[in-house]
Design a protein around this motif. Structure first.
Motif, PDB file in Angstrom:
ATOM      1  N   ASN A  36       5.724   6.243  18.363  1.00 30.86           N
ATOM      2  CA  ASN A  36       4.386   5.988  17.846  1.00 30.86           C
ATOM      3  C   ASN A  36       3.599   7.281  17.782  1.00 30.86           C
ATOM      4  O   ASN A  36       3.679   8.106  18.673  1.00 30.86           O
ATOM      5  CB  ASN A  36       3.637   5.009  18.752  1.00 30.86           C
ATOM      6  N   LYS A  40       4.322   8.510  10.907  1.00 31.11           N
ATOM      7  CA  LYS A  40       5.029   7.779   9.852  1.00 31.11           C
ATOM      8  C   LYS A  40       4.062   7.055   8.910  1.00 31.11           C
ATOM      9  O   LYS A  40       4.143   7.183   7.684  1.00 31.11           O
ATOM     10  CB  LYS A  40       5.992   6.772  10.476  1.00 31.11           C
ATOM     11  N   THR A  41       3.152   6.285   9.507  1.00 33.60           N
ATOM     12  CA  THR A  41       2.215   5.559   8.657  1.00 33.60           C
ATOM     13  C   THR A  41       1.299   6.520   7.915  1.00 33.60           C
ATOM     14  O   THR A  41       0.942   6.294   6.758  1.00 33.60           O
ATOM     15  CB  THR A  41       1.391   4.564   9.501  1.00 33.60           C
ATOM     16  N   THR A  42       0.967   7.634   8.585  1.00 35.08           N
ATOM     17  CA  THR A  42       0.144   8.632   7.910  1.00 35.08           C
ATOM     18  C   THR A  42       0.851   9.151   6.669  1.00 35.08           C
ATOM     19  O   THR A  42       0.244   9.345   5.616  1.00 35.08           O
ATOM     20  CB  THR A  42      -0.169   9.815   8.852  1.00 35.08           C
ATOM     21  N   PHE A  44       3.018   7.544   4.913  1.00 34.38           N
ATOM     22  CA  PHE A  44       2.932   6.477   3.912  1.00 34.38           C
ATOM     23  C   PHE A  44       1.592   6.558   3.180  1.00 34.38           C
ATOM     24  O   PHE A  44       1.516   6.437   1.962  1.00 34.38           O
ATOM     25  CB  PHE A  44       3.053   5.101   4.595  1.00 34.38           C
ATOM     26  N   ASP A  45       0.511   6.716   3.968  1.00 36.90           N
ATOM     27  CA  ASP A  45      -0.820   6.772   3.366  1.00 36.90           C
ATOM     28  C   ASP A  45      -0.949   7.961   2.426  1.00 36.90           C
ATOM     29  O   ASP A  45      -1.565   7.860   1.370  1.00 36.90           O
ATOM     30  CB  ASP A  45      -1.912   6.875   4.451  1.00 36.90           C
ATOM     31  N   ARG A  80       3.786  -0.676  -1.740  1.00 34.75           N
ATOM     32  CA  ARG A  80       3.930  -0.589  -0.298  1.00 34.75           C
ATOM     33  C   ARG A  80       3.359  -1.780   0.433  1.00 34.75           C
ATOM     34  O   ARG A  80       2.469  -2.476  -0.069  1.00 34.75           O
ATOM     35  CB  ARG A  80       3.244   0.678   0.210  1.00 34.75           C
ATOM     36  N   PHE A  82       1.690  -2.911   4.396  1.00 32.76           N
ATOM     37  CA  PHE A  82       0.976  -2.296   5.505  1.00 32.76           C
ATOM     38  C   PHE A  82       1.494  -2.841   6.822  1.00 32.76           C
ATOM     39  O   PHE A  82       1.929  -3.983   6.913  1.00 32.76           O
ATOM     40  CB  PHE A  82      -0.527  -2.575   5.411  1.00 32.76           C
ATOM     41  N   GLN A  83       1.418  -2.029   7.821  1.00 28.97           N
ATOM     42  CA  GLN A  83       1.926  -2.411   9.125  1.00 28.97           C
ATOM     43  C   GLN A  83       1.237  -3.681   9.613  1.00 28.97           C
ATOM     44  O   GLN A  83       1.861  -4.637  10.035  1.00 28.97           O
ATOM     45  CB  GLN A  83       1.652  -1.256  10.093  1.00 28.97           C
ATOM     46  N   ASP A 167       6.345  -0.889   5.646  1.00 26.67           N
ATOM     47  CA  ASP A 167       5.928  -0.401   6.958  1.00 26.67           C
ATOM     48  C   ASP A 167       6.116  -1.514   7.995  1.00 26.67           C
ATOM     49  O   ASP A 167       5.350  -2.456   8.053  1.00 26.67           O
ATOM     50  CB  ASP A 167       4.456   0.040   6.893  1.00 26.67           C
ATOM     51  N   GLU A 168       7.185  -1.357   8.775  1.00 27.64           N
ATOM     52  CA  GLU A 168       7.496  -2.348   9.815  1.00 27.64           C
ATOM     53  C   GLU A 168       7.493  -3.769   9.289  1.00 27.64           C
ATOM     54  O   GLU A 168       6.687  -4.603   9.714  1.00 27.64           O
ATOM     55  CB  GLU A 168       6.549  -2.190  10.998  1.00 27.64           C
ATOM     56  N   ILE A 198       9.952   1.855   7.421  1.00 30.79           N
ATOM     57  CA  ILE A 198       9.597   2.304   8.772  1.00 30.79           C
ATOM     58  C   ILE A 198       9.914   1.157   9.704  1.00 30.79           C
ATOM     59  O   ILE A 198       9.515   0.027   9.458  1.00 30.79           O
ATOM     60  CB  ILE A 198       8.088   2.617   8.885  1.00 30.79           C
TER      61      ILE A 198
END
Lengths: 242, 383, 294
Positions: A36, A40-42, A44-45, A80, A82-83, A167-168, A198
């Motif tokens: 964490n 990773k999510t950043t 993606f953004d 995409r 979102f988590q 994302d997850e 992810i």
């Protein structure tokens, strides 16, 4: 198909991504793993255009999309999830599915007067494919978490896309739904979709991914086949050390 | 509305900044009581003027300002007051309390005027009266007719009669002259109109008449259909309509649209040109104080200002300035002295008629007549 | 008396509806209170007055021109004031304060340019109303009723059938998510201001003809307009028109028993009741019991 070139991003002094370089190949499933806060999510953004990097470039199908507006990037074919599931609270399932169709033309007149009435049958089929046992006119606020997650994936797929960023996709759902989603993704893999994933579930990653990239603070510490990466010492350290 | 707020804030800010530091004292300001060698004070004598320069009644306010200016010019051309020139500071009262208070307070504390010609609207006068009382500044109003002004204070005078007279006159007119026994009253929620409505109701009932509807509206209302519908639905034979200009325009228009069908009677505010020429005004009656206006003054005023008609209360404004000048000339600029001397004025021949103050600072008598609106003009009403 | 009160209520409701519907479009898309919406109507009214007093243009040109000016006004306000603030991630409270400042600025500007006195627009002949069932209604009032009815059906169809209507609601719900599905959120927000302000322009014209023109005319109606939007349900654009009629009728029947001065109080009481008992309004969507992790 997608090139991440030397992306750097800080948030108020904290270096979230110290320098990311990697390539996503077409028709393959690539998994991004990492502890964490690995960025990773950043990433993606940044790819989707919701955040701008401090440095670096994103090249998609030979085009530099680093500074493009998010809706333009979406219309180029990047889709995409979102988590934490994001859907429109005040709209129905049908609205969501209709919305992802062809948003290239935002001309006002066309959207007021043209009512492209696809038959509802098409959408009901989608719901069936995804195992969402609700009617088209159900509001999102009435769906369970698992159903919302499924719908989010359904939307992402229904949208015309060249690259899927998930994302997850199975976080927070029960085993039954998790297995449904896995099967779905395997099917997509067979259909040669390009997927960037992810996830934290190593078994899931092993099953699905053609290629795994391990990140720490946005920097690639190892990449290769799932077997190779998941046994890598540095990767294990990064995970254990969190 | 926002401009009012701006003026109030500006006025209050000024008041706080400067008023806090240099509030007016009661010590006499003129030089004549100085025990040193008597030095001639040639500085100008400052009067204040408070009235509606903007807003609902501004057409009357700006016209009466010209009457004041005419008086000032005459006084100064004749050598001023004991050799000192007369200067007037004009403040906008907007015909309502909050704005008037800011303007009046500024006149009293910042400009430190010797006396105030004003307020014009009753709401203006009543708002500033407490400060004037406290600081011993005389207010001489040329237009505030609400009955409540009688009790407003020792320092509050007026050269117009209390509406206690006008309301009674109107009630008697309806009952005796028009011979109507059922009246609806629709009035603006202001000191002035409410005062009239209450006096009318009291007097009319005493005569034996019936008030079938009594309803009200806010001065800034622009829709009176609700009130007029009630009146239409009642047995009223006459509508008594005390209001200021803008709401009056609305009332006339909607009364016509709704086909109200009964006689409308109002007070002197209906003499405003904007009302006289408004849609639906035809046939409306209104009471006015009889101004035994000298023709000479009328001619001079119309000539100097280039106007076609005498605005209501112009001669009273002119008289107010002249009376104050005369009183200051004999007793000086001390507020208390001015006040005391004013109570001695019993038979001043003003251009608006004979002026004398009773123990409340009110005019001792009043005379009225009725006007009718015909073809966009006012005429004397003859039965 | 009943029919006259009914007509009075319908006319009042129609006028509120004109303001409420435009406001509702802007609010549902942008999720902040654009108080200066009333000023848009006021500016349109004064523009109409200015054109009418100074140029001899025919009405069929002047009216559409006024509506265009209003739309342009709203568009510029969004582009030059709100959008830069939004880019800086300003909260909706900041935007509300900005809208109040705009409202004060433009109302005052109109007063400065045209004076505080009421301007009368004598375009159509005035006179006694037409009698229907013992009640009176004037031609302009009839026009207002018809226009609002048409507007209602237009907006209802827009909301239900047009994609843009759904897109607006999506953008209002989650602009970022909308972007990732390919929707140009900013452009949609622009359109909301253009359409909403155009309706305000129409409101300005009709109110000017019925009630005359003064600097605070639009802003005065914002209280009822806002109340109407709340009653109808802030997520429903046609609902705001229904809310406006509920308000107008309640006000006018209410004063049958109460002194007429209580008319405005009725608006506030209704607003309070709805905010407490049914904040989503008549047509608003109940947000459901599930935990919203969106």
């Amino acid at each position: 198909m997608l090139e991440i070139k030397n992306i750097k991003k800080s948030f108020g002094g904290v270096k979230a991504i110290k320098g990311s370089d990697f390539i996503i190949e077409k028709n393959k499933v690539t998994a991004l793993i990492g502890p964490n806060g690995a960025g990773k999510t950043t990433l993606f953004d940044i790819i989707a255009g919701l955040t701008r990097p401090d440095e670096g470039h994103i090249i998609f199908e030979e085009k530099d999309i680093t500074k493009k507006e998010p809706h333009k990037i979406a219309n180029l074919g990047i889709s995409r999830t979102f988590q934490q599931v994001r859907l429109f609270k005040n709209l129905t399932i049908l609205d969501h599915l209709q919305m992802v169709e062809d948003n290239k033309d935002m001309g006002l007149l066309k959207n007021i007067f043209t009512n492209k009435k696809r038959s509802d049958k098409k959408y009901e089929q989608v719901l069936e494919n995804f195992g969402i046992k609700r009617t088209l006119d159900t509001y999102i606020s009435d769906l369970s978490y698992g159903q919302r997650k499924l719908l989010q994936i359904a939307m992402t797929l229904e949208k015309s896309h060249k690259l899927l960023m998930l994302d997850e996709p199975v976080a927070g759902v029960n085993k039954v739904i998790q297995s449904d989603i896995e099967n779905l993704l395997l099917k997509l893999k067979e259909e040669n979709e390009t997927i960037l994933l992810i996830d934290h579930d190593m078994e899931f990653v092993r099953k699905l991914a053609d290629h795994v990239i391990a990140l720490d603070a946005g920097v690639v510490i190892c990449e290769g086949t799932p077997d190779k990466v998941l046994k890598n010492k540095k990767v294990l350290e990064a995970y254990l050390g969190e | 509305m926002p401009k009012k707020l701006g003026i109030v804030i500006a006025g209050l800010a000024l008041f706080l900044l400067i008023g806090g530091g240099c509030t007016r004292t009661d010590a006499p300001a003129d030089v004549s009581t100085d025990t040193d060698a008597p030095v001639e004070d040639t500085s100008p004598i400052k009067l204040g003027w408070l009235g509606p320069l903007t807003g609902d009644v501004s057409s009357v306010g700006t016209a009466d300002r010209e009457a004041a200016e005419l008086a000032v010019t005459e006084i100064n051309e004749a050598g001023g007051i004991n050799g000192r020139m007369l200067e007037v500071t004009y403040e906008d009262g907007f015909c309502e309390g909050k704005t008037a208070l800011a303007g009046g307070t500024k006149l009293i504390n910042v400009d430190e005027v010797v006396a105030i010609v004003g307020g014009f609207c009753s709401g203006e006068t009543l708002a500033v009266a407490p400060s004037a009382e406290e600081k011993h500044v005389v207010m001489l109003s040329p237009g505030s007719t609400a009955p409540s002004v009688t009790e407003a204070g020792d320092y509050i005078f007026r050269v117009v009669p209390s509406d206690g007279f006008q309301g009674k006159y109107a009630a008697e007119f309806v009952y005796n002259t028009l011979e109507k026994k059922k009246v609806a009253i629709v009035y603006a929620i202001t000191d002035y109109a409410e005062g009239l409505a209450n006096v009318f109701e009291e007097e009319y009932k005493k005569l034996g008449g019936e008030i079938v509807v009594k309803d009200s509206f806010l001065q800034e209302s622009r829709d009176l259909k609700a009130q007029l519908t009630k009146v239409k639905n009642s047995e009223a034979e006459v509508l008594y309509f005390p209001t200021y200009t803008e709401a009056g325009v609305v009332g006339f228009k909607q009364a016509e649209e709704l086909d109200l069908g009964i006689q409308i009677l109002g007070p002197e505010t209906l003499s405003d040109e904007k009302l006289v020429t408004a849609q639906g005004a035809e046939g409306t009656l209104y009471t006015v104080p009889v101004s035994n206006e000298s023709e000479a003054f009328k001619t001079k005023f119309l000539e100097e200002t280039g106007r076609d008609d005498m605005p209501v209360y112009a001669s009273q404004t002119y008289d107010a300035v002249k009376i104050l000048a005369q009183v200051i000339e004999s007793v000086g600029t001390n507020g208390e002295d001015i006040k005391n001397e004013l109570y001695n004025v019993k038979n001043y021949e003003g251009v608006s008629g004979m002026i004398g103050f009773d123990e409340n600072g009110d005019l001792t008598s009043a005379e009225y007549k009725v006007m009718i609106i015909k073809d966009g003009k006012s005429e004397d009403y003859t039965k | 008396m009943f029919f006259q009160l009914l007509i009075n209520g319908l006319i009042a409701g129609s006028i509120y509806a004109l303001i409420a519907s435009g406001f509702s479009i802007i609010y549902t898309t942008n999720k902040f209170v654009h108080f200066a919406h009333g000023s848009t109507a006021t500016v349109a009214a004064y523009f109409l007055y200015w054109i009418f007093s100074n140029f001899g243009l025919p009405l069929y040109l002047v009216f559409p021109l006024t509506i265009l000016i209003a739309a342009l006004f709203g568009f510029l306000v969004h582009l030059l004031i709100y959008l830069p603030l939004k880019k800086r991630k300003s909260s909706s409270v900041i935007l509300l304060i900005a809208s109040l400042a705009l409202m004060a600025f433009f109302d005052n500007l109109m007063q400065l340019l045209f004076g505080a006195d009421v301007k009368i627009l004598s375009i159509f002949p005035h006179g006694k109303g037409i009698e229907i069932l013992g009640a009176y209604i004037t031609p302009i009032q009839i026009v207002i009723l018809i226009v609002v009815l048409l507007l209602f059906f237009g907006l209802w169809a827009f909301s239900k059938y047009s994609k843009l209507g759904k897109i607006m609601r999506a953008v209002s719900d989650n602009p970022e998510l909308a972007k990732t599905t390919g929707i140009n959120s900013i452009r949609v927000q622009h359109w909301s201001f253009v359409i909403g302000s155009a309706i305000a322009g129409l409101a300005g014209i009709l109110i000017a003809l019925e009630h005359n023109i003064e600097p605070a005319m639009g802003t005065h109606l914002m209280i009822q307009g806002f109340t109407a939007a709340v009653i109808g349900g802030v997520t429903s654009i046609p609902g705001s028109i229904v809310g406006a009629y509920v308000l107008g009728l309640t006000e006018n029947f209410g004063i049958w028993f109460l002194p007429s001065g209580y008319k405005s109080a009725i608006a506030f009481v209704l607003l309070l009741i709805f905010l407490i008992i049914r904040p989503q309004g008549i047509f608003g969507i109940n947000q459901g019991n599930r935990d919203q992790k969106m």
